[in-house]
Write a protein that holds these residues in place. Sequence first.
Motif, short mmCIF file in Angstrom:
data_model
loop_
_atom_site.label_atom_id
_atom_site.label_comp_id
_atom_site.label_asym_id
_atom_site.label_seq_id
_atom_site.Cartn_x
_atom_site.Cartn_y
_atom_site.Cartn_z
N LEU A 37 33.96 42.31 41.15
CA LEU A 37 34.87 41.40 41.81
C LEU A 37 36.20 42.13 41.88
N GLN A 38 36.49 42.70 43.03
CA GLN A 38 37.64 43.58 43.16
C GLN A 38 38.95 42.84 42.92
N ASP A 39 39.13 41.66 43.48
CA ASP A 39 40.39 40.93 43.33
C ASP A 39 40.68 40.58 41.88
N ALA A 40 39.64 40.32 41.10
CA ALA A 40 39.81 39.94 39.69
C ALA A 40 39.69 41.14 38.74
N LEU A 41 39.41 42.33 39.29
CA LEU A 41 39.21 43.55 38.49
C LEU A 41 38.11 43.36 37.45
N LYS A 55 36.75 42.57 32.06
CA LYS A 55 38.01 42.64 32.81
C LYS A 55 38.58 44.04 32.62
N ASN A 58 43.00 48.03 35.46
CA ASN A 58 43.69 48.27 36.73
C ASN A 58 42.69 48.64 37.84
N GLU A 59 43.19 48.67 39.05
CA GLU A 59 42.39 48.99 40.23
C GLU A 59 41.82 50.40 40.17
N GLN A 63 37.92 51.58 40.84
CA GLN A 63 37.56 52.55 41.87
C GLN A 63 36.84 53.76 41.27
#
Length: 72
Positions: A37-41, A55, A58-59, A63
């Motif tokens: 879930l990219q938005d929630a990391l 969790k 960071n982004e 990636q």
Amino acid sequence: MIIEFSNGKIVLTPFEVQVRLNNHCHLYAMVEDIKFLQDALMMIADAGAVRWNLKLDNEQQLQQIRAELGIS
């Protein structure tokens, strides 16, 4: 590849993801059972009866994991 994050380490292989938490708890999942879930990391493992989520800090970590596992 090993990625360190605030709660431990994420160990990535071509077939498996291992999360080694600082409290000595280890989580394992096959690569095909991992989603993001990219938005929630969040990195989520769902193998039917066994589920866990993590969790990320960071982004960049998200990636790096996606690139290493070949998950777009």
